[in-house]
Each structure stands twice: as structure tokens, then as C-alpha cells.
Design a protein around this motif. Structure first.
Motif, PDB file in Angstrom:
ATOM      1  N   ARG A   1      19.559-106.734  13.499  1.00 12.57           N
ATOM      2  CA  ARG A   1      19.368-107.911  13.891  1.00 12.57           C
ATOM      3  C   ARG A   1      20.185-108.844  12.851  1.00 12.57           C
ATOM      4  N   HIS A   2      20.356-110.095  13.208  1.00 13.10           N
ATOM      5  CA  HIS A   2      21.206-111.046  12.436  1.00 13.10           C
ATOM      6  C   HIS A   2      21.025-112.653  12.920  1.00 13.10           C
ATOM      7  N   ALA A   3      20.858-113.382  11.809  1.00 15.17           N
ATOM      8  CA  ALA A   3      20.731-114.557  12.268  1.00 15.17           C
ATOM      9  C   ALA A   3      22.058-115.442  12.118  1.00 15.17           C
ATOM     10  N   VAL A   4      22.456-115.489  13.305  1.00 11.15           N
ATOM     11  CA  VAL A   4      24.154-115.876  13.576  1.00 11.15           C
ATOM     12  C   VAL A   4      24.185-117.543  13.317  1.00 11.15           C
ATOM     13  N   ALA A   5      25.023-117.781  12.484  1.00 10.25           N
ATOM     14  CA  ALA A   5      25.346-119.082  12.202  1.00 10.25           C
ATOM     15  C   ALA A   5      26.033-119.901  13.366  1.00 10.25           C
ATOM     16  N   THR A   6      25.422-121.125  13.596  1.00 10.35           N
ATOM     17  CA  THR A   6      26.246-121.960  14.738  1.00 10.35           C
ATOM     18  C   THR A   6      26.763-123.045  14.045  1.00 10.35           C
ATOM     19  N   GLY A   7      26.831-123.456  12.804  1.00  6.79           N
ATOM     20  CA  GLY A   7      27.330-124.403  11.888  1.00  6.79           C
ATOM     21  C   GLY A   7      26.882-125.890  12.480  1.00  6.79           C
ATOM     22  N   LEU A   8      25.593-125.925  13.043  1.00  4.97           N
ATOM     23  CA  LEU A   8      25.091-127.115  13.379  1.00  4.97           C
ATOM     24  C   LEU A   8      23.840-127.616  12.810  1.00  4.97           C
ATOM     25  N   VAL A   9      23.752-128.640  12.576  1.00  9.45           N
ATOM     26  CA  VAL A   9      22.418-129.240  11.798  1.00  9.45           C
ATOM     27  C   VAL A   9      22.052-130.350  12.906  1.00  9.45           C
ATOM     28  N   LEU A  10      20.646-130.201  13.488  1.00  9.70           N
ATOM     29  CA  LEU A  10      20.044-131.198  14.569  1.00  9.70           C
ATOM     30  C   LEU A  10      19.211-132.007  14.068  1.00  9.70           C
ATOM     31  N   ALA A  11      19.142-133.292  14.395  1.00 15.90           N
ATOM     32  CA  ALA A  11      18.230-134.397  14.117  1.00 15.90           C
ATOM     33  C   ALA A  11      17.270-134.461  15.475  1.00 15.90           C
ATOM     34  N   ILE A  12      16.490-133.416  15.911  1.00 14.33           N
ATOM     35  CA  ILE A  12      15.595-133.468  16.848  1.00 14.33           C
ATOM     36  C   ILE A  12      14.740-134.630  16.756  1.00 14.33           C
ATOM     37  N   PRO A  13      14.773-135.424  17.806  1.00 15.97           N
ATOM     38  CA  PRO A  13      13.759-136.849  17.960  1.00 15.97           C
ATOM     39  C   PRO A  13      12.286-136.300  17.786  1.00 15.97           C
ATOM     40  N   ASP A  14      11.288-137.036  17.104  1.00 16.03           N
ATOM     41  CA  ASP A  14       9.906-136.680  17.143  1.00 16.03           C
ATOM     42  C   ASP A  14       9.471-136.591  18.430  1.00 16.03           C
ATOM     43  N   GLY A  15       8.557-135.794  18.764  1.00 18.58           N
ATOM     44  CA  GLY A  15       8.110-135.548  20.052  1.00 18.58           C
ATOM     45  C   GLY A  15       8.733-134.728  20.896  1.00 18.58           C
ATOM     46  N   TYR A  16       9.742-134.046  20.501  1.00 22.43           N
ATOM     47  CA  TYR A  16      10.553-132.859  21.025  1.00 22.43           C
ATOM     48  C   TYR A  16      10.841-131.711  20.142  1.00 22.43           C
ATOM     49  N   GLU A  17      11.042-130.590  20.586  1.00 22.11           N
ATOM     50  CA  GLU A  17      11.738-129.547  20.088  1.00 22.11           C
ATOM     51  C   GLU A  17      12.716-128.850  20.705  1.00 22.11           C
ATOM     52  N   VAL A  18      13.518-127.976  20.103  1.00 23.00           N
ATOM     53  CA  VAL A  18      14.709-127.367  20.822  1.00 23.00           C
ATOM     54  C   VAL A  18      14.093-125.833  20.923  1.00 23.00           C
ATOM     55  N   GLN A  19      14.100-125.263  22.061  1.00 25.33           N
ATOM     56  CA  GLN A  19      14.029-123.985  22.341  1.00 25.33           C
ATOM     57  C   GLN A  19      15.243-123.030  22.403  1.00 25.33           C
ATOM     58  N   VAL A  20      15.200-121.939  21.644  1.00 25.44           N
ATOM     59  CA  VAL A  20      16.384-120.974  21.683  1.00 25.44           C
ATOM     60  C   VAL A  20      15.819-119.925  22.406  1.00 25.44           C
ATOM     61  N   ARG A  21      16.925-119.507  23.591  1.00 24.88           N
ATOM     62  CA  ARG A  21      16.714-118.469  24.642  1.00 24.88           C
ATOM     63  C   ARG A  21      17.830-117.638  24.609  1.00 24.88           C
ATOM     64  N   PRO A  22      17.581-116.490  25.172  1.00 24.43           N
ATOM     65  CA  PRO A  22      18.967-115.369  25.523  1.00 24.43           C
ATOM     66  C   PRO A  22      19.844-115.813  26.492  1.00 24.43           C
ATOM     67  N   ARG A  23      20.914-115.485  26.367  1.00 25.05           N
ATOM     68  CA  ARG A  23      21.763-115.490  27.522  1.00 25.05           C
ATOM     69  C   ARG A  23      21.687-114.263  28.271  1.00 25.05           C
ATOM     70  N   SER A  24      21.602-114.394  29.636  1.00 22.76           N
ATOM     71  CA  SER A  24      21.104-113.366  30.449  1.00 22.76           C
ATOM     72  C   SER A  24      22.460-112.453  30.607  1.00 22.76           C
ATOM     73  N   GLY A  25      23.520-112.791  30.509  1.00 19.10           N
ATOM     74  CA  GLY A  25      24.672-111.971  30.695  1.00 19.10           C
ATOM     75  C   GLY A  25      24.762-110.978  29.352  1.00 19.10           C
ATOM     76  N   LEU A  26      24.547-111.588  28.254  1.00 22.58           N
ATOM     77  CA  LEU A  26      24.754-110.703  26.992  1.00 22.58           C
ATOM     78  C   LEU A  26      23.421-109.579  27.100  1.00 22.58           C
ATOM     79  N   ALA A  27      22.257-110.152  27.609  1.00 27.88           N
ATOM     80  CA  ALA A  27      21.183-109.212  27.711  1.00 27.88           C
ATOM     81  C   ALA A  27      21.501-107.854  28.599  1.00 27.88           C
TER      82      ALA A  27
END
Length: 152
Positions: free
Chosen positions: A50-76
Motif C-alpha cells: 500500500r502507498h498514499a500516492v501524492a496528487t500535489g493538490l490541496v482542496l478547499a471543499i465547501p462546508d456541507g460537502y465532502e470529496v469521496q475517493v473511489r477506485p478506477r475500474s480499469g486499474l482494478a
């Protein structure tokens, strides 16, 4: 303008130095729910690693939201590489670098290459729960049947 354009939510994003030149997360098609996000580093994942892969991005997600991280089906499907904590949640108050935990369930080492699309990001509204302690809960047809009970 499509109906989805009218529903868009602006998410401020800061690109760190190691993400320069990489595409921002983007929808691959007009009907896509998830945005593909790219790796900002190259790393080899041995089978089972396992590895936490860097994206180089810092997000300012608005209050009342989340960002869900999901797999890419092709890689799986092709390589057995997936996101083990699916879906991962990025909370609105997190301001660190977005990293994607990948695991290699395949039998061969897998090289994550900088710029490769590694996961999907889904912006989703959050509804907060308010618990209320009660003496009983309403009965249902299922009742307290647990794992696999509806398939018998």
C-alpha cells in the motif's frame, strides 16, 4: 448549458510544486459522476503493498460537502490495484495534500507513474445526523437479520 452545469459547486484548489504540469481532476465524459485525479509521483507497488500516492493538490471543499475517493475500474480489473478504504472521505475542513491510498492486490509489481490517473473524486453533499435516544425503534419486515439475511 447542461443541467449539471447549473448544479456545479466551485472548489478552490491549490497546486503544489510537485503537481506543476499535471491536469486538474476532470470528468472524462459529460455523464461521469467522478473526476479522474492523477498521481504527482512515481512509485512501485509490490504485490500486497500500500502507498498514499501524492496528487500535489490541496482542496478547499465547501462546508456541507465532502470529496469521496473511489477506485478506477480499469486499474482494478487489469492490475488488481484499488483504493482499500473505498470510498475514502476528504472532509471539508481538511487542508493538507490530497493523497490516494492505493493497494496492489495483483500478482505482479505495479508502477504508478506521475501523471497517471489513479482514482476518481466525487463531490457529494453531507447530511449531518442528530441522534435521539429512544426506548424502542419501529419494527420492519427484515427485523434484526444481519449479513446475508435478505438473500436466503
Amino acid at each position: 448549458m447542461t443541467p449539471l452545469d447549473e448544479q456545479s459547486v466551485t472548489v478552490p484548489v491549490r497546486r503544489l510544486a510537485h503537481a506543476e504540469g499535471l491536469d486538474l481532476p476532470a470528468y472524462a465524459t459529460t455523464g461521469a459522476a467522478g473526476m479522474d485525479v492523477a498521481a504527482a509521483e512515481t512509485v512501485e507497488l509490490a504485490p500486497g503493498a500500500r502507498h498514499a500516492v501524492a496528487t500535489g493538490l490541496v482542496l478547499a471543499i465547501p462546508d456541507g460537502y465532502e470529496v469521496q475517493v473511489r477506485p478506477r475500474s480499469g486499474l482494478a480489473l487489469r492490475h488488481g490495484v484499488t483504493v482499500p478504504n473505498t470510498p475514502g472521505t476528504i472532509d471539508a475542513d481538511y487542508r493538507g495534500e490530497l493523497k490516494v491510498i492505493l493497494i496492489n492486490h495483483g500478482t505482479e509489481p505495479f508502477i504508478v507513474r506521475r501523471g497517471e490517473r489513479i482514482a476518481q473524486l466525487v463531490l457529494a453533499p453531507v447530511v449531518r445526523a442528530a441522534w435521539r435516544v429512544v426506548d424502542s425503534v419501529p419494527l420492519t419486515q427484515r427485523g434484526d437479520g444481519g449479513f446475508g439475511s435478505t438473500g436466503m
